[in-house]
Design an enzyme around this catalytic site. Sequence first.
Site, mmCIF file in Angstrom:
data_model
loop_
_atom_site.group_PDB
_atom_site.id
_atom_site.type_symbol
_atom_site.label_atom_id
_atom_site.label_comp_id
_atom_site.label_asym_id
_atom_site.label_seq_id
_atom_site.Cartn_x
_atom_site.Cartn_y
_atom_site.Cartn_z
ATOM 1 N N ARG A 85 40.359 41.557 28.544
ATOM 2 C CA ARG A 85 41.076 42.480 29.443
ATOM 3 C C ARG A 85 42.501 41.982 29.709
ATOM 4 O O ARG A 85 43.396 42.783 29.956
ATOM 5 C CB ARG A 85 40.359 42.581 30.787
ATOM 6 N N ARG A 102 37.909 45.219 47.804
ATOM 7 C CA ARG A 102 39.111 45.890 47.321
ATOM 8 C C ARG A 102 39.249 47.353 47.779
ATOM 9 O O ARG A 102 39.216 48.282 46.968
ATOM 10 C CB ARG A 102 39.199 45.763 45.790
ATOM 11 N N ASP A 154 45.424 34.808 41.130
ATOM 12 C CA ASP A 154 45.039 34.962 39.719
ATOM 13 C C ASP A 154 45.107 33.645 38.942
ATOM 14 O O ASP A 154 44.739 33.603 37.771
ATOM 15 C CB ASP A 154 45.935 36.009 39.030
ATOM 16 N N CYS A 158 34.472 45.106 43.347
ATOM 17 C CA CYS A 158 34.366 44.504 42.022
ATOM 18 C C CYS A 158 33.918 43.068 42.190
ATOM 19 O O CYS A 158 33.614 42.629 43.301
ATOM 20 C CB CYS A 158 35.685 44.595 41.270
ATOM 21 N N LYS A 169 50.630 42.051 31.753
ATOM 22 C CA LYS A 169 49.620 43.102 31.951
ATOM 23 C C LYS A 169 49.885 43.838 33.265
ATOM 24 O O LYS A 169 49.876 45.061 33.307
ATOM 25 C CB LYS A 169 48.222 42.476 31.990
ATOM 26 N N ASN A 170 50.123 43.065 34.335
ATOM 27 C CA ASN A 170 50.246 43.690 35.650
ATOM 28 C C ASN A 170 51.577 44.403 35.870
ATOM 29 O O ASN A 170 51.759 45.082 36.879
ATOM 30 C CB ASN A 170 49.987 42.658 36.756
ATOM 31 N N MET A 173 41.133 50.836 49.516
ATOM 32 C CA MET A 173 42.428 51.493 49.229
ATOM 33 C C MET A 173 43.020 52.098 50.504
ATOM 34 O O MET A 173 43.835 53.017 50.448
ATOM 35 C CB MET A 173 42.248 52.575 48.167
#
Length: 417
Positions: free
Chosen positions: A396, A121, A304, A116, A22-23, A123
């Site tokens: 997801r 998180r 993760d 989240c 996914k990543n 930027m």
Amino acid sequence: MHKFMIVGGNPLKGTIKVCGSKNSTLPILAACLLVEGQCYIKEVPRLRDVEVMKEVLMHLGAVVECSKDTVKVDAQNIKVTEVSEELMRKMRASNLVLGALIGRFCRAKISYPGGCNIGSRPMNLHIKGLKAMGAQVIEKFGYIIAETPKLKGADIHLDLPSVGATENLMMAAVLARGTTIIRNAAKEPEIIDLQNFLNRVGARIKGAGTTNIKIEGVEKLYPNEHTVIPDRIEAGTHMIAGAITMGNMTISNVIPEHVEPVIAKLKEAGVNIKTGDDWINVNASHRPKPVDIKTMPYPGFPTDMQPQFMSLLTLAEGTSVVTESVFENRYKHVMELRRMGANLKVEGQTSIIKGVKQLTGAQVEVSDLRAGAALVLAALAGEDGSVLENVEHIDRGYERIESKYNALGARIFRVHS
Ligand code: UD1
């Protein structure tokens, strides 16, 4: 809304195939925006997050077509360079189009992704890097607006090795004038996969997987195809499934080197692990030994995998200490694990887990993707039935997790409510 009803207690036995990462898929699909023409991305997993990235690309004007595990992206005629709050809310990783849009069109406007469930998180590193490349960046009304006549190469030092900032800056730099060096870059395998894709379409990038990445700007990128690497977090999750159910599982389509930190900790916990070129066998017949874990950027233990490994440690013969050093709020699963009979407490960034002999079934709430995976694993080991609410979070990042585990002896039922 979907729920999982899980009847625990069955050891998982057999072979399970890992999907594409996914990543890796998300930044590579975003990077297709840099290419004038059709790119074919293969081994794309069927996940909610990937669907959202396709939606973002189509909203910008790309033509996106899918056939089995291949996604074709034609970004010849991009019409829009703005991603709305609505799309950004669906998936934080939509911010990965920032670098590609400013790189090719010299303008990008994205809604600020905000915090989240696992942390704030920010930027700031993405923005600092773009400013160093000559972009004007304004943060206004919840949007990040970046503009430049033409990006120019720069020497950028990241304060910390952010995966997303490294990816966005690589994408921004490929069409910039001159050479960019990203220092203290993230070293995750997904960064190497992005480099490999970008070089296939004509970029000139060296060094991904090391601390310094050098990008020499080119005039134009050309269509090509690329196969994404296997998902190391999915593979790691299956390894824990084998260990926590005292099963015997072979995980195929995996690059063992990418899950080395998880293999090392499972071995320390007394789990038998064998590896081949592209498979891993996990065989467990005892409760795990306690182990201490600290999450770190790659090649450290992945954040993760922290929730899933914690589920395993709730059953260890002794006390384990887990320290989360990447995200500030990644312990939402702790309360839910307690409802399942686990004995753990959190002090700041550290969690202390006293192993119990047996978890019990409970009704629990999924707060985010990996917390959800952790609860599936705990429920598989639990004594009786559990109900997991909000399993959309799990969709997801895991393709048909219930079918995959049911084929190995699990009993997971999806209920639509
Ligand atoms: C990516 C992964 C996510 C994984 C994470 C860390 C994708 C789509 N997501 O997320 O699954 O958990 O890497 O391995 O690939 N930070 C800043 N300023 C910034 C950027 C990041 O302070 O400008 C901080 C974050 O708050 C966090 C840490 O850096 O504490 C790591 O974040 P980062 O590596 O950027 O994670 P993501 O790219 O968002």
